[in-house]
Write an enzyme that holds these catalytic residues in place. Sequence first.
Site, PDB file in Angstrom:
ATOM      1  CE  LYS A 352      -3.964  -2.300   2.033  1.00 21.63           C
ATOM      2  NZ  LYS A 352      -3.399  -3.634   1.696  1.00 21.63           N
ATOM      3  CE  LYS A 364       4.708   0.160   7.196  1.00 17.99           C
ATOM      4  NZ  LYS A 364       5.299  -0.114   8.537  1.00 17.99           N
ATOM      5  CG  ASN A 388      -3.428  -7.848   1.787  1.00 17.69           C
ATOM      6  OD1 ASN A 388      -2.817  -7.039   1.108  1.00 17.69           O
ATOM      7  ND2 ASN A 388      -4.651  -7.624   2.212  1.00 17.69           N
ATOM      8  N   GLY A 391      -4.748 -14.227   7.489  1.00 18.35           N
ATOM      9  CA  GLY A 391      -5.055 -14.492   8.887  1.00 18.35           C
ATOM     10  C   GLY A 391      -4.566 -13.463   9.864  1.00 18.35           C
ATOM     11  CB  SER A 392      -2.632 -10.311   9.629  1.00 25.32           C
ATOM     12  OG  SER A 392      -3.381  -9.621   8.643  1.00 25.32           O
ATOM     13  NE  ARG A 480     -13.440  -1.782   3.635  1.00 27.44           N
ATOM     14  CZ  ARG A 480     -12.918  -2.662   4.486  1.00 27.44           C
ATOM     15  NH1 ARG A 480     -13.477  -2.847   5.666  1.00 27.44           N
ATOM     16  NH2 ARG A 480     -11.819  -3.332   4.164  1.00 27.44           N
TER      17      ARG A 480
END
Length: 563
Positions: A352, A364, A388, A391-392, A480
């Site tokens: 990102k 970042k 990505n 499960g984080s 979003r």
Amino acid sequence: MHQNCLSTQGCQREGEHKAQYYIFFQRPGFHLLLPQCKESPRFILLSAQKNEIRVFFRKGILTNGWVCVILDSVSNKKSNRIFIIGAGFAGENIAQEISSKSHTGEVVAFLDDDPGKIGTKIGNIPVLGPIKEFAGILRTTPADEAIIAIPTADREELSLIYRILSKAEFNRIRILPNISQIVNGHAHLIQARDINPEDLLSRNPILIDLVESLSYLRGKRVLITGAGGSIGSELSRQLLSGGAERLYLLGHGENSIYKIDRELRILQEGGVGEKATVVPVIGDLQDSDFMTFILKRLKADVIFHCAAHKHVPMLEFNPIEAIKNNVFGTYNLIKAAEASGTEKLVLISTDKAVNPSCIYGVTKKISEMLVLEERRKGQDFMVVRFGNVLGSRGSIIPLFKEQILAGGPVTVTHPETTRYFMTIPEASSLVLKAGGVGENRGLYVLDMGEPLKILELARQMIRFYGYGEEDIPINYIGMRPGEKVIERLWSDGEELSKTEFARINRVATESGKLSAAAVMNSLRPVCYFDSEQAELFRNRKQLRNILKEHFPGIRVPDDEPEY
């Protein structure tokens, strides 16, 4: 044959339950299943070699290469009946450990597909199989558990085994980690965990020799910021095997640091890793005086900087806190590391940060700039960027799980949305590997394979939990704030080149005109009170205007409030 071979007279006691039994006769390369009996057999007669008559009583015994196994589907024992899937070194390790800890349960059988093992015994435990045929007729009880002990299994093999075990209705299915997480060829029961969707959804992970990869950390003092988070905690687990002298677990949330500290100590007690001293540290990166003080005291040789606010929509509503924590917190850490003589710093970054369109991505990107600018001064500082992780905390996997178990609907932003995914253990292993790659100074990007459609991920998860799309509907809710349909791992101005290590790529960046110091100077009066610019303090709209000047992808909504 069935009527002549079984006798049930006089075996049913008053008040005793009527159990069901499957009776297996096996020898290497061959197995025979007799029909189900509704009462406990008193004895079984089997004509074996040379017409000899053998009597097999209820306890399984080994005679002339034959094994008689009777599995009671309604166990009278209080302990779990455990089936270990895989009769290799990992399965043997687990069986031995369980036998020494009777409270964990009883291993009643190995299940394996190797014809050379089927029909044999390992430590007096029968090896049954093939897995598909055996599990297909097995009836379990709520106490039954399966542990998949095949660390070399790929995604397709794991998916098949999981489907087979699910049909057998085991109450619990656990799995050992990938072979790269099993150090020195010894698996431990404490490493077994409940199987998750990400175990079946990800690509086949690369095998990394942890001991070799972490050799540059042997005898070092290693600090992990954000050690209670998804990546930070997994780095901490893997670092147990690196021979580090000390592991410092830094975080500002006491509960998450308490959990990982306790987990590492339990792993060490269970025989995992080496005897590094684990030190939990509660503190805030935003406190520059504290960071300078604590790093001088700890004398950390290497820092893995994982700490950050990461939830994209949440940070769109809290942009100033995002800048303070992710940008100024990173700045404080860098300056403290320089002052304390830290040898190496590794920043964990994200896709990102590429052409950022959200507040998180901008924070970042600026953090990358800070680290790379220090690298140009001769510091051994580096950035590892990836997409990505499955499960984080706060990621889409736990959200989908929650929605599916609630009966749906599962919400997807856009039918064409794609993301790069990697498991937390693989990403952590590659980060640790990258930290020791030759000339470490610079930006590295992990090869994450092909991006996956979020829609397909949702469908796979619905199937994982035993449902179909007719049971769990999928709704589209729209993008979003701050989200992109497609993410990239490097920009047009960055040039990718392979390293000698699989899935670790080096990125050459252009020396842009924009400096991190200039950006931070413009943001400082918004984040910290300045009496001469009091009108800027915590002004969200001004913050976005400033960011847009430097990063054109940032939006400034018309309805963005000032405060």
